[in-house]
Design an enzyme around this catalytic site. Structure first.
Site, PDB file in Angstrom:
ATOM      1  N   GLU A 252       0.812  -1.204  -0.022  1.00  0.00           N
ATOM      2  CA  GLU A 252      -0.091   0.311  -0.028  1.00  0.00           C
ATOM      3  C   GLU A 252       1.133   1.271   0.044  1.00  0.00           C
ATOM      4  O   GLU A 252       0.513   2.231   1.165  1.00  0.00           O
ATOM      5  CB  GLU A 252      -0.552   0.120   0.997  1.00  0.00           C
ATOM      6  CG  GLU A 252      -1.972  -1.465   1.787  1.00  0.00           C
ATOM      7  CD  GLU A 252      -2.902  -1.111   2.384  1.00  0.00           C
ATOM      8  OE1 GLU A 252      -3.451   0.120   2.663  1.00  0.00           O
ATOM      9  OE2 GLU A 252      -3.603  -2.067   2.274  1.00  0.00           O
TER      10      GLU A 252
ATOM     11  N   GLU B 234      -4.759  -8.790   0.952  1.00  0.00           N
ATOM     12  CA  GLU B 234      -6.408  -8.412   1.759  1.00  0.00           C
ATOM     13  C   GLU B 234      -7.616  -7.965   1.916  1.00  0.00           C
ATOM     14  O   GLU B 234      -8.194  -7.254   0.755  1.00  0.00           O
ATOM     15  CB  GLU B 234      -5.469  -7.444   2.893  1.00  0.00           C
ATOM     16  CG  GLU B 234      -4.659  -7.385   2.919  1.00  0.00           C
ATOM     17  CD  GLU B 234      -3.505  -5.753   4.317  1.00  0.00           C
ATOM     18  OE1 GLU B 234      -5.136  -5.139   4.376  1.00  0.00           O
ATOM     19  OE2 GLU B 234      -2.323  -5.982   3.854  1.00  0.00           O
TER      20      GLU B 234
HETATM   21  O1  IFM Z   1      -4.166  -2.809   9.140  1.00  0.00           O
HETATM   22  C1  IFM Z   1      -4.396  -2.528   7.778  1.00  0.00           C
HETATM   23  C2  IFM Z   1      -3.454  -2.664   7.737  1.00  0.00           C
HETATM   24  O2  IFM Z   1      -2.222  -2.999   7.706  1.00  0.00           O
HETATM   25  C3  IFM Z   1      -3.089  -2.709   5.781  1.00  0.00           C
HETATM   26  N1  IFM Z   1      -4.020  -2.617   5.192  1.00  0.00           N
HETATM   27  C4  IFM Z   1      -5.710  -1.836   5.781  1.00  0.00           C
HETATM   28  C5  IFM Z   1      -5.378  -2.538   7.121  1.00  0.00           C
HETATM   29  C6  IFM Z   1      -7.052  -2.176   7.369  1.00  0.00           C
HETATM   30  O3  IFM Z   1      -6.919  -1.201   7.968  1.00  0.00           O
END
Ligand code: IFM
Length: 477
Positions: free
Chosen positions: A182, A383
């Protein structure tokens, strides 16, 4: 591109009910990140990270929480791997803490830090769980931040050295490498609005950081590749950008101004990273934004060639769509650099404990758009998950809301695959409840509940449900 879906009432019909089978070889797993779970912040030569500094400043993190102990995974990793094994996970995505490997972000390599990941990888492989290693999930060594952090070009070169050192130790057993997690969040929340470490509030700094993160991606990809890495991935946080009407009616027409707002936000969020990495160019909306915020002087000849390295996979972290409309003529207090004249609106949908709207169809749309726009790479959902206010009752957590969130999103992944998207796997966020950045421990995303008083782990109903999904390679009624 238009994603063609028919709608029945408000639910797109491609989210079918009933049995959903994934193809053989589809990868199932879960993800975490170093600062969010490891703890042991001062052990075995680990240096200070920007998150240690940021979370120690009163008011920056809810409840004054820090990652100093977190889930104590540094000491409990073997038990945690056993837990993964019990849940039948096939893959585990973790991140390496740069300050454990190089306390100051450059110079001597800390063998004790590497030894931890060595043990973790061996434990995973012994349990038949494939390690997916991420090199940067936001815990930049503080010493590098003191030299400018990601706004300094040199950080990208230091990152490539660090990547090489980690690969030299783990590359005989880890075949899948992610450079960055990210980069949008690292740049724009870290340097743009100051909500994340290092807490700077400067639009030009955020844009420079984004470029240097990309440069770090390119340089580290070169280093990993020449050391023999088999699979390299760039992970972005991405969302389909929609007008309010399109949240439930994907084909709803947008007027010219709204359609332009949609494409501009898509360019700033997603194309800002994927176009340079996969095409070697920035989209016009990013170049215009740079012209307005400090210029293009930080982009040197040859940078885009370095950034544009062949990679195998793009990882998508999807939680919710972005909903926008044009707001021509209203005061221009831009939410992001480049989003002047654009209003972000709440989606008309139920929300998680983060206040994020639950729109599973958004994941299908995102996967289909990206597989259309970047057919040269495979996609991975790296994710996806939700925070809810979990309650322990008689030693159990009945998180039906999380089960239904996950089920809806898995159906959405399947629908995208059926419609032609090349999606190779799905990793739930997160294995464990953990340190949710500026929200501290107040938000629980885990499949497994963590009691922070005694570090007990309790698999939630969603974990047991996910175990069955993995076992059946799909969903039943
Ligand atoms: O916890 C975060 C993660 O570190 C990166 N992506 C989003 C998740 C939820 O906010």
């Amino acid at each position: 591109m238009t994603v063609t879906v028919t709608t029945r009432g408000t639910a797109p019909s491609y989210l079918t009910e009933g049995r959903v089978a994934f193809r053989d070889g589809f990868v199932w797993g879960a993800a975490t990140a170093s600062y969010q779970i490891e703890g042991a912040a001062k052990e075995d030569g680990r240096g200070r990270s920007i998150w240690d500094t940021f979370s120690s400043v009163p008011g920056k993190v809810a409840g004054g929480d820090t990652g100093e102990v977190a889930c104590d995974h540094y000491h409990r990793y073997a038990d945690d791997v056993r837990l993964m094994c019990d849940l039948g996970l096939q893959a585990y995505r973790f991140s390496v803490a740069w300050p454990r490997i190089q306390a100051d972000g450059s110079g001597p390599i800390n063998d004790l830090g590497l030894a931890f990941y060595d043990r973790l990888v061996d434990e995973l492989l012994e349990s038949d769980i494939t390690p997916y290693a991420t090199l940067y999930h936001w815990d930049l060594p503080q010493a590098l931040e003191d030299l400018g952090g990601w706004t300094a070009r040199d950080t990208a070169y230091r990152f490539a050295d660090y990547a090489q050192a980690v690969h030299a130790r783990l590359g005989d057993r880890v075949r899948s490498w992610t450079t960055l997690n990210e980069p949008w969040v690292a740049a724009f929340l870290g340097y743009g609005n100051g909500v994340h470490a290092p807490g700077r509030k400067d639009p030009a700094a955020a844009l420079h950081a984004a470029h240097h993160l990309l440069l770090g991606h390119g340089l580290s990809t070169q280093a990993l590749r020449s050391a023999g890495a088999e699979e390299i991935m760039l992970v972005i946080n991405s969302s389909p950008v929609l007008t309010p009407a399109q949240v439930h009616a994907p084909a709803a027409p947008a007027n010219e101004a709204d359609a332009a707002a949609v494409e501009r936000i898509h360019a700033l969020l997603t194309r800002q990273f994927l176009d340079p990495a996969l095409r070697g160019e920035y989209p016009p909306a990013v170049l215009e934004t740079l012209e307005r915020h400090g210029g293009l002087g930080h982009i040197r000849d040859g940078d885009l060639e370095i950034i544009n390295q062949p990679i195998e996979l793009v990882g998508l972290n999807y939680y919710n769509p972005s909903v926008v409309e044009a707001r021509l003529g209203e005061p221009a207090d831009a939410a992001w650099p480049g989003s002047e004249d654009i209003r972000f609106s709440p989606a008309d949908a139920p929300t998680t404990a983060m206040g994020w709207p639950i729109v599973p169809t958004g994941l299908s749309r995102l996967l289909l758009r990206l597989s259309h726009d970047y057919p040269e790479v495979g996609l991975f959902v790296t994710e996806n998950g939700a925070a809810f206010d979990d309650v322990v009752t008689d030693g159990k957590v009945h998180d039906t809301n999380r089960v239904s969130y996950l089920e809806g999103h898995l159906r959405a992944v399947h629908a995208a695959i059926e419609a032609g998207a090349d999606v190779r796997g799905y990793l739930a966020w997160s294995l464990l409840d953990n340190f949710e950045w500026a929200e501290g421990y107040s938000r629980r995303f885990g499949l497994v509940y963590v009691d922070y008083e005694n570090q007990a782990r309790i698999p939630k109903d969603s974990a047991l449900w996910y175990r069955d999904v993995i076992q059946r390679n799909g969903l039943t009624l």
